[in-house]
Write an enzyme that holds these catalytic residues in place. Structure first.
Site, short mmCIF file in Angstrom:
data_model
loop_
_atom_site.label_atom_id
_atom_site.label_comp_id
_atom_site.label_asym_id
_atom_site.label_seq_id
_atom_site.Cartn_x
_atom_site.Cartn_y
_atom_site.Cartn_z
N PHE A 160 0.81 -1.27 -0.03
CA PHE A 160 -0.07 0.01 -0.03
C PHE A 160 0.82 1.29 0.01
CE2 PHE A 160 -2.48 3.35 1.91
CZ PHE A 160 -3.88 3.35 1.08
N ASP A 245 9.05 2.82 1.70
CA ASP A 245 7.82 3.42 2.22
C ASP A 245 7.78 3.11 3.56
OD1 ASP A 245 5.67 4.21 2.94
OD2 ASP A 245 4.42 3.44 1.05
N LYS A 274 2.39 9.86 8.34
CA LYS A 274 1.77 9.67 9.32
C LYS A 274 1.99 10.43 10.66
CE LYS A 274 -0.33 5.33 8.01
NZ LYS A 274 -1.49 5.59 7.78
N1 PLP Z 1 2.02 4.39 2.45
C1 PLP Z 1 1.95 3.42 3.61
C2 PLP Z 1 2.82 2.53 3.81
C3 PLP Z 1 0.75 3.81 4.18
O1 PLP Z 1 0.53 2.76 5.21
C4 PLP Z 1 -0.04 4.88 3.81
C5 PLP Z 1 -1.41 4.98 4.45
O2 PLP Z 1 -1.79 4.24 5.21
C6 PLP Z 1 0.34 5.66 2.70
C7 PLP Z 1 1.20 5.57 2.15
C8 PLP Z 1 -0.61 6.73 2.31
O3 PLP Z 1 -0.60 7.87 3.47
P1 PLP Z 1 -1.68 8.89 3.39
O4 PLP Z 1 -3.03 8.53 3.68
O5 PLP Z 1 -1.19 9.95 4.30
O6 PLP Z 1 -1.63 9.58 1.91
#
Ligand code: PLP
Length: 420
Positions: A160, A245, A274
């Protein structure tokens, strides 16, 4: 409460399934509803309020900054942004930072950086001769490369990375992608922890491999040490960037400041968001020194990105996380929670415990996860399920042992009675 919920239905787009509770206040590991009832929070706003709700150091920093200067935009210099960038850089890859406002945006920047890097490299290698193939069976989005060689990005199935079109194109979850096709070209997906599959997809057209060290939204699946090492080696061999990520795993969640530290495998680019702003919106993309100047003036931007208030909060967060003993305490509490959950497994109530630090999940034998989350809310415990069999735990990192025990006790009772 019903009134607010009804108004949501009328005025807010229905993109989320929400629990039927309205929160008005937060303090430490607790959220409070309108009646003043306290709920023990094991979700932390999806790993946002990692220092607990309204942490005093964050509140103080934000209040001071709001009273002084809220916004200038990036045409000028401000102090909190560079202070935060320095703290991130010196504690991680040692290079430069781009600030944005969310995880998706942090990844969007990483994707653009990788594409630009690939284009630069292809230019060095000679003139571009035409579209390179990215139409293998795992290909996400078609083969139109826009004439650019070295443009492919490999990401992992069940990962994700966000909901914007580029990050959705990297998010290899068919149900999330399907309604929005066609996606961006040039994304290819491989199964997690399958070194041979990665090896098969790697070639010199790849500009980046992008992954979560522990897949979070996908259900808390840590990557194997050998896989991370292989990804590093393959990326280096093919002159592609290794992007981690760490939007969910970063900033102490796994018991180290960044999850890559557990493996010793160092990425070229890392993304954060986050909890970085202590619950204010901020995203950050950090590139190792060799890649810090790939994106030049005018190539990327964000009007709000790196604003003084979010960055002042981020500085307070980084100071708390790097204070003596803080991360060690996360590891200790994570191990304790794991051992408590392990007993549920020994008792045959669950089939698996996964995760690192205070990023944990349990797997249920039956598809009862949503029901357990609803029951928990009734008992003033906030839990989250990522599928019908997986419950994910993301408590604030300041959680106390007694709270861990209370949650596992609830699970013990709920899962035992579901067996009756
Ligand atoms: N990357 C990871 C690993 C995530 O867990 C999330 C959100 O849960 C995101 C990216 C996307 O973040 P945002 O919701 O702040 O755009």
């Amino acid at each position: 409460m019903t009134d607010i919920i009804q108004q949501y239905e009328k005025y807010i787009m229905p993109t989320y399934g929400r629990q039927p509770v309205v929160f008005v206040r937060g303090n430490g590991c607790y959220l409070y509803d309108e009646a003043g009832d306290a709920y023990l929070d094991f979700v932390s706003g999806l790993s946002i309020s990692n220092l607990g709700h309204c942490h005093p150091a964050v509140v103080k920093a934000v209040q001071a900054q709001v009273a002084e200067l809220i916004h200038t935009c990036n045409l000028y210099y401000t102090k909190p942004g560079v202070e935060l960038a320095k703290l991130i850089s010196e504690n991680s890859l040692g290079g430069k930072v781009f600030f944005s406002n969310s995880g998706a945006e942090a990844n969007e920047c990483a994707i653009k950086l990788a594409r630009k890097y690939g284009r630069d490299k292809a230019g060095e290698a000679g003139p571009v001769t035409g579209p390179s193939g990215d139409t293998g069976p795992g290909s996400g989005a078609g083969s139109d490369s826009g004439g650019a060689a070295k443009h492919c990005i490999i990401s992992l199935e069940n990962g994700f990375h966000g909901r914007t079109m580029a990050t959705l194109s990297a998010t290899a979850q068919p149900a999330k992608q399907e309604p929005f096709k066609p996606l961006l070209p040039g994304f290819t997906y491989v199964p997690r922890n399958d070194i041979s599959a990665l090896e098969r997809e790697m070639d010199d057209d790849v500009c980046a491999v992008m992954l979560e060290v522990v897949q979070g939204e996908g259900g808390v699946w840590p990557l194997d040490q050998t896989y991370l090492e292989a990804a590093r080696e393959l990326a280096t061999r093919h002159d592609a960037l290794l992007i981690f990520d760490e939007v969910q795993t970063g900033l102490g969640r796994t018991g180290k400041l960044f999850a890559y530290e557990h493996s010793g495998v160092i990425p070229d680019v890392m993304t954060l968001a986050k909890s970085l702003g202590g619950a204010l919106p901020i995203g950050a993309t950090i590139a190792a020194p060799a890649y810090s100047d790939v994106l030049g003036p005018g190539m990327h931007g964000s009007t709000f990105g790196g604003g003084p208030v979010a960055c002042a909060a981020g500085v307070a967060v980084m100071r708390e996380l790097t204070a003596e003993g803080f991360l060690a305490s996360v590891e200790t509490k994570g191990e304790y929670m794991r051992s408590l959950l392990g007993k549920l497994q020994d008792d045959g109530l669950i089939t698996e415990v996964r995760g690192m630090g205070l990023m944990l999940a349990i797997e249920l034998a039956e598809p009862l996860a949503a029901e357990i989350v609803t029951q928990a809310l009734g008992q003033k415990i906030i839990l989250n399920n990522t599928s019908d069999r997986t419950i994910r735990f993301l408590p604030p990192l300041v959680v106390e042992e007694g709270m861990l025990e209370a949650v596992v006790e609830f699970l013990q009772t709920a899962l035992s009675s579901s067996k009756d």
